[in-house]
Design a protein around this motif. Structure first.
Motif, short mmCIF file in Angstrom:
data_model
loop_
_atom_site.label_atom_id
_atom_site.label_comp_id
_atom_site.label_asym_id
_atom_site.label_seq_id
_atom_site.Cartn_x
_atom_site.Cartn_y
_atom_site.Cartn_z
N MET A 1 8.23 2.67 2.87
CA MET A 1 6.90 2.12 2.57
C MET A 1 7.02 1.00 1.51
SD MET A 1 4.52 3.45 4.37
CE MET A 1 3.78 4.90 5.08
N ARG A 2 7.21 -0.21 2.03
CA ARG A 2 7.58 -1.32 1.14
C ARG A 2 6.37 -1.90 0.39
NH1 ARG A 2 10.02 -4.61 5.77
NH2 ARG A 2 10.79 -6.10 4.23
N LEU A 3 5.16 -1.52 0.81
CA LEU A 3 3.96 -2.07 0.16
C LEU A 3 3.06 -0.95 -0.37
CD1 LEU A 3 3.18 -4.87 2.79
CD2 LEU A 3 4.13 -5.20 0.51
N GLN A 4 3.66 0.23 -0.56
CA GLN A 4 2.90 1.39 -1.04
C GLN A 4 2.22 1.06 -2.37
OE1 GLN A 4 3.21 4.49 0.79
NE2 GLN A 4 1.33 4.92 -0.34
N GLY A 5 0.95 1.42 -2.49
CA GLY A 5 0.24 1.23 -3.76
C GLY A 5 -0.35 -0.16 -3.93
N LYS A 6 -0.12 -1.04 -2.96
CA LYS A 6 -0.64 -2.40 -3.11
C LYS A 6 -1.91 -2.59 -2.29
CE LYS A 6 3.77 -4.74 -4.03
NZ LYS A 6 3.54 -5.07 -5.44
N THR A 7 -2.89 -3.27 -2.89
CA THR A 7 -4.09 -3.67 -2.15
C THR A 7 -3.91 -5.14 -1.76
OG1 THR A 7 -5.44 -2.15 -3.44
CG2 THR A 7 -6.60 -3.90 -2.26
N ILE A 8 -4.01 -5.38 -0.45
CA ILE A 8 -3.70 -6.73 0.08
C ILE A 8 -4.84 -7.23 0.94
CG2 ILE A 8 -2.15 -8.03 1.61
CD1 ILE A 8 0.13 -6.20 0.69
N LEU A 9 -5.32 -8.43 0.65
CA LEU A 9 -6.36 -9.08 1.46
C LEU A 9 -5.70 -10.06 2.41
CD1 LEU A 9 -9.51 -9.76 1.81
CD2 LEU A 9 -9.04 -11.66 0.28
N VAL A 10 -6.12 -10.00 3.67
CA VAL A 10 -5.61 -10.94 4.68
C VAL A 10 -6.81 -11.68 5.27
CG1 VAL A 10 -4.32 -11.19 6.85
CG2 VAL A 10 -3.72 -9.35 5.24
N THR A 11 -6.75 -13.02 5.30
CA THR A 11 -7.80 -13.79 5.98
C THR A 11 -7.34 -14.10 7.40
OG1 THR A 11 -7.05 -16.01 5.32
CG2 THR A 11 -8.50 -14.83 3.77
N GLY B 1 2.33 0.77 4.08
CA GLY B 1 1.68 1.56 3.03
C GLY B 1 0.62 0.84 2.24
N ALA B 2 0.37 -0.44 2.54
CA ALA B 2 -0.64 -1.17 1.76
C ALA B 2 -2.05 -0.72 2.15
CB ALA B 2 -0.50 -2.68 2.01
N ASP B 3 -2.95 -0.83 1.17
CA ASP B 3 -4.38 -0.69 1.42
C ASP B 3 -4.84 -2.11 1.81
OD1 ASP B 3 -7.07 -0.24 1.39
OD2 ASP B 3 -7.23 -0.01 -0.78
N VAL B 4 -5.08 -2.31 3.11
CA VAL B 4 -5.32 -3.67 3.60
C VAL B 4 -6.81 -3.94 3.79
CG1 VAL B 4 -4.92 -5.28 5.52
CG2 VAL B 4 -3.07 -3.78 4.74
N VAL B 5 -7.25 -5.07 3.26
CA VAL B 5 -8.60 -5.56 3.50
C VAL B 5 -8.44 -6.71 4.50
CG1 VAL B 5 -10.71 -6.46 2.49
CG2 VAL B 5 -9.20 -4.99 1.12
N ALA B 6 -8.81 -6.42 5.75
CA ALA B 6 -8.61 -7.39 6.83
C ALA B 6 -9.91 -8.14 7.05
CB ALA B 6 -8.18 -6.68 8.10
#
Ligand code: NAD
Length: 250
Positions: A1-11, A29-34
């Protein structure tokens, strides 16, 4: 899980590279806001990847960008993916087309970054953590000129310049900023450009022939680089225009 704990926004996560990237980041593992302009595309994305959070967002609408930024927790990653390909030379590019391309491809990334950056920096200062911004450029930019990519190449060159400036301003604060420069990627908009050509079969052949590797990229050729540049694995990489181009610029 290379992005565990990260919140990431994607446009522009509704289709193409943005959609595949949002799914790849969630798998790591990221919390993604798509986010995307089109609600219908986000609905199908939410069905495909139910752990993602989705929000309709037009990156050309500053008030909407600010309103979304105010609702979100501080981000650890931002992928400014939204962009549009204007086809044509300078003589086919009137001022409205030029302005539209810059408003979406360059100012869109500027708007979103400016809206989310204060909270990102505040979190970095509090936690002594790391964060990353990835801006979508292209091999068609300051890297290389292509026919009929007049406005497009200019906007993507601007994205690379903006990326380097951001990287320089925040390199000591734990924030990295890089630009991604794909070759020709098989996405819905590329299929649209092929279909609208006078001779679609010849157009497809020409797009394929650009890559010495002899094929178009798939979105899955691109997403590993997205995950890497948003993860701490790339912790010593900032201010770079990273090519994933099938050998075009060898
Ligand atoms: P695409 O062009 O097929 O899809 C673009 C997405 O952007 C759509 O979901 C659309 O709804 C969304 N969008 C359009 N206007 C928007 C706005 N104002 N606000 C928010 N979202 C908006 O996707 P793609 O081909 O993967 O391209 C994505 C990015 O990658 C673009 O910046 C493009 O320039 C860049 N790129 C693509 C290629 C390629 O060959 N496909 C190569 C290099 C770079």
């Amino acid at each position: 899980m290379r992005l565990q704990g990260k919140t990431i926004l994607v446009t522009a996560a509704g289709q193409g590279i943005g959609r595949a990237s949002a799914i790849a980041c969630a798998r790591e593992g990221a919390d993604v806001v798509a986010t995307d302009l089109r609600a219908d595309l986000l609905e199908s994305l939410a069905r495909e990847a139910p752990t993602l959070r989705t929000h309709v967002l037009d990156v050309r609408d500053d008030a909407a960008v600010r309103a979304l930024a105010a609702q979100l927790p501080p981000l650890d990653g931002l992928f400014n993916c939204a962009g549009f390909v204007h086809e044509g030379s300078i003589l086919q590019c009137d001022e409205a087309a030029w302005d539209f391309s810059f408003d979406l491809n360059v100012k869109g990334a500027y708007r979103v970054t400016r809206a989310v950056l204060p909270a990102m920096l505040d979190k970095l200062d509090r936690t002594r953590g790391t964060a990353a911004i990835l801006n979508m450029a292209s091999m068609a930019s300051s890297v290389k000129g292509f026919p009929n990519r007049f406005a497009y190449g200019a906007t993507k060159a601007a994205v690379i310049g903006m990326t380097k400036a951001l990287a320089a301003d925040y390199v000591t604060r734990g924030l990295r900023c890089n630009a991604l420069c794909p070759g020709t990627v098989d996405t819905p908009s590329l299929r649209g450009r092929i279909a609208s050509a006078a001779d679609p079969a010849a157009a497809e052949k020409a797009f394929i022939a650009r890559q010495p590797m002899g094929r178009l990229a798939t979105v899955d050729d691109i997403t590993p680089q997205v995950v890497y540049l948003l993860s701490d694995e790339s912790r010593f990489v900032s201010g770079q225009a990273v090519l994933v181009d099938g050998g075009v610029t060898i």
